[in-house]
Structures are given as C-alpha cells and as structure tokens.
Design an enzyme around this catalytic site. Structure first.
Site, mmCIF file in Angstrom:
data_model
loop_
_atom_site.group_PDB
_atom_site.id
_atom_site.type_symbol
_atom_site.label_atom_id
_atom_site.label_comp_id
_atom_site.label_asym_id
_atom_site.label_seq_id
_atom_site.Cartn_x
_atom_site.Cartn_y
_atom_site.Cartn_z
ATOM 1 N N ARG A 138 36.302 -35.253 3.391
ATOM 2 C CA ARG A 138 36.114 -34.491 2.167
ATOM 3 C C ARG A 138 35.334 -35.341 1.174
ATOM 4 N NH1 ARG A 138 41.734 -33.796 3.417
ATOM 5 N NH2 ARG A 138 42.266 -31.624 3.913
ATOM 6 N N LYS A 183 44.547 -35.329 1.007
ATOM 7 C CA LYS A 183 45.312 -34.504 0.071
ATOM 8 C C LYS A 183 46.789 -34.858 0.152
ATOM 9 C CE LYS A 183 42.388 -30.411 -0.346
ATOM 10 N NZ LYS A 183 42.309 -28.940 -0.181
ATOM 11 N N HIS A 215 30.616 -30.567 1.623
ATOM 12 C CA HIS A 215 31.577 -30.015 2.580
ATOM 13 C C HIS A 215 30.891 -29.392 3.797
ATOM 14 C CE1 HIS A 215 35.257 -30.884 0.616
ATOM 15 N NE2 HIS A 215 35.941 -29.936 1.223
ATOM 16 N N ARG A 221 31.198 -31.820 6.541
ATOM 17 C CA ARG A 221 32.561 -31.801 7.100
ATOM 18 C C ARG A 221 32.740 -30.578 8.009
ATOM 19 N NH1 ARG A 221 38.155 -32.979 6.076
ATOM 20 N NH2 ARG A 221 39.449 -31.139 5.751
ATOM 21 N N HIS A 256 44.265 -31.457 8.074
ATOM 22 C CA HIS A 256 44.857 -30.182 7.668
ATOM 23 C C HIS A 256 46.365 -30.224 7.919
ATOM 24 C CE1 HIS A 256 40.825 -27.839 8.210
ATOM 25 N NE2 HIS A 256 40.929 -28.408 7.032
ATOM 26 N N TYR A 301 37.709 -22.247 12.019
ATOM 27 C CA TYR A 301 36.561 -22.695 12.812
ATOM 28 C C TYR A 301 36.477 -21.964 14.144
ATOM 29 C CZ TYR A 301 36.242 -26.282 9.297
ATOM 30 O OH TYR A 301 36.117 -26.933 8.093
#
Length: 301
Positions: free
Chosen positions: A149, A173, A242, A245, A268, A277
């Site tokens: 990210r 995150k 992004h 990514r 994730h 995806y």
C-alpha cells in the site's frame, strides 16, 4: 450526545488509539463518522446513546443513501457506530447494540484498476535518469513486486529491507506486521537506490525513500511522481500507486490461482477482500472465451 453514564465518543477514540493502536487516519474516519451519527441524533431529539433504537439507525442509513452516499461509505459509518456501541455494551453502559443488525444498501462493487504486463514493463524499464528518477523506479518496483500500500511504502525504514533474504518487513493496517518477498528485479533496483541514497541524506535519516531535502518522502509526493511517470510513458495521467498493488495481486492470481497466498501477501484480514481479484480473473477468462470458443464467436458476415 451522552450515554447511560455520560459516555462520549472521545473515550472510545482514546481506547482505539491506546489499546488497539489504530492509525491517525483511521481514528479521524471514526471521529467523522460518529460525529455524523451524533448530529442525526440531535436532530431527531435522541438525547442519549441508550435511547438509540435499531429503527432509528435504519432511518439514519436511509438518509445517508438519499443524500447520495455510496453503500460502502454508509457501511463504514455503520461499522464505526457498531464498534462504538459494542464498546459501550462491554463497558456496561448499554444493554444491547442498536446497530448490530443494520446493514447498508448494496452498491455496485468497483473492480480495482490494474495494468497489463506490457504496460508495466514499459513503465518499469524506463531509463532512470537522475537520482530522483532512480528513487521512483525503486518505489514502483517495490510496490509491484510486493503489493505494498502507499502508506506502507512511505513508512519503510532502511532496517525493514533485507536484500540478502529478499524480503521486506511491512507495518500494515491495524499496525499488523507482515513479511513479504522481494522479486529479483526489485532487489537489483533497490540495491542501486541504496547506493545512490547515501549521497543525498544524513546518516541519521532512517527513511528508505527520501525527498530532495533528504527527509522522508510524503505519500502525496509519490502520487504526483507516479502521475508524471504515467504521462511520460504514455499511460495516461490517472495512474494511482494502488494500481501497482492491484496489478501485483491480479498477475499473481492469474498465474497461480492461489487466493490464500495473495491474501497473505496483501495483508488482507478477510479473504472476501482478496476475492475481488477473482472477478478480474473471470473478466479475462470471459474475454478469451468470447473470442475463442466456437459457440461464442459471432459469425462473420
């Protein structure tokens, strides 16, 4: 607005900052969302959090929808309210969570933008030029190689990169750390950048990527530089970091089909986030099918 014992969102935000160690950006989003709920409650004459009912939360969500807010944004606001009310229940200040079963209206799921391999090669194989261009190429290679990210990229320090082991330690995150692999080409470009970097900053500077002043590069600067590179290479001026990514994830999934591995690489928390995806992969499959399958091709006139 007060709760059963005058609980305020600021107490909850302190809890998120000190115990869950959420980022300032995430805390700002929580604060903004809870402020929107508080404003709604004041207009509805709801004087305390313990007076808030599920039907009123649904009314709040429907008002946001009528104002043109998208489903994902409404869901984020409801998620903030659910978390806050869950905190109040745990603290004994609420008997039940009024937002527990309220969901936002469904919205069309946007597929992430990605670049095909040919356009990526044109971007990443461009001649480096000056030291700033060499830095940019190293950043782009790293984002595409390891699926980082933007915030993760600019937060990297020198000690986070191990060229010998070909890996990078990333703070993602929720302040969760993960170790991701480095591709062969990314290692080469990063090695060249580390040699060049020494000439443009003090020894005490820890940031992996620096600006003209020799200090840590800002996220906004990365966005601007990528836009310039995209224009220069004829890719259009809307290349967001992004996209690199997303391209990494898409190309890995197309080649391997290993959704769990892609989930771990991207950091994730939920597999459902990574599953977007698979839609990209299906789009590619559908295009091939429409042009190649004998029963799908249109007859030539």
């Amino acid at each position: 607005m007060d709760g059963g014992d005058r609980a305020r969102p600021e107490e909850f935000l302190r809890h998120l900052a000190e115990e869950r160690r959420l980022s300032p950006r995430t805390l700002s989003a929580y604060r903004r969302d809870l402020a929107a709920v508080s404003t709604f409650c004041e207009r509805q004459g709801i004087e305390s959090w313990s007076s808030l009912r599920p039907e009123q939360v649904r009314l709040f969500a429907s008002q946001l929808h009528r104002q043109g807010l998208g489903g994902r944004s409404i869901q984020r606001t409801l998620s903030a309210l659910r978390s806050f009310c869950r905190y109040l229940v745990r603290e004994g200040r609420l008997q039940a969570n009024p937002a527990q079963d309220v969901r936002a209206p469904r919205s069309t799921r946007k597929l992430p933008h990605s670049l095909d391999v040919d356009r990526l090669q044109r971007l990443l194989d461009a001649p480096p030029g000056d030291w700033l261009a060499q830095r940019d190429l190293a950043m782009m290679e790293l984002m595409y190689s390891s699926g980082l990210r933007l915030a993760e990229l600019v937060a990297l320090d020198l000690g986070h990169v191990d060229l010998q082991q070909r890996q990078v330690r990333v703070l993602g995150k929720g302040r969760k750390t993960r170790v991701v692999p480095l591709g062969r080409k990314a290692c080469q470009v990063l090695g060249a950048w580390l040699q060049e970097r020494r000439q443009h900053c003090d020894k005490e500077e820890a940031a992996l990527f620096i600006n003209r002043s020799g200090t840590r590069l800002a996220a906004r600067s990365v966005q601007q530089r990528l836009k310039q590179w995209a224009l220069k290479q004829g890719l259009g001026g809307h290349l967001h970091p992004h996209a690199l990514r997303h391209s990494c994830a898409t190309h890995l999934l197309e080649s391997s089909g290993d959704l769990r591995a892609v989930q771990e690489l991207l950091g994730h928390a939920n597999l459902s986030t990574t599953q977007v995806y698979t839609h990209l992969d299906f789009q590619h499959l559908a295009q091939v099918y429409d042009t190649a399958h004998p029963r799908a091709r249109r007859k030539r006139r």
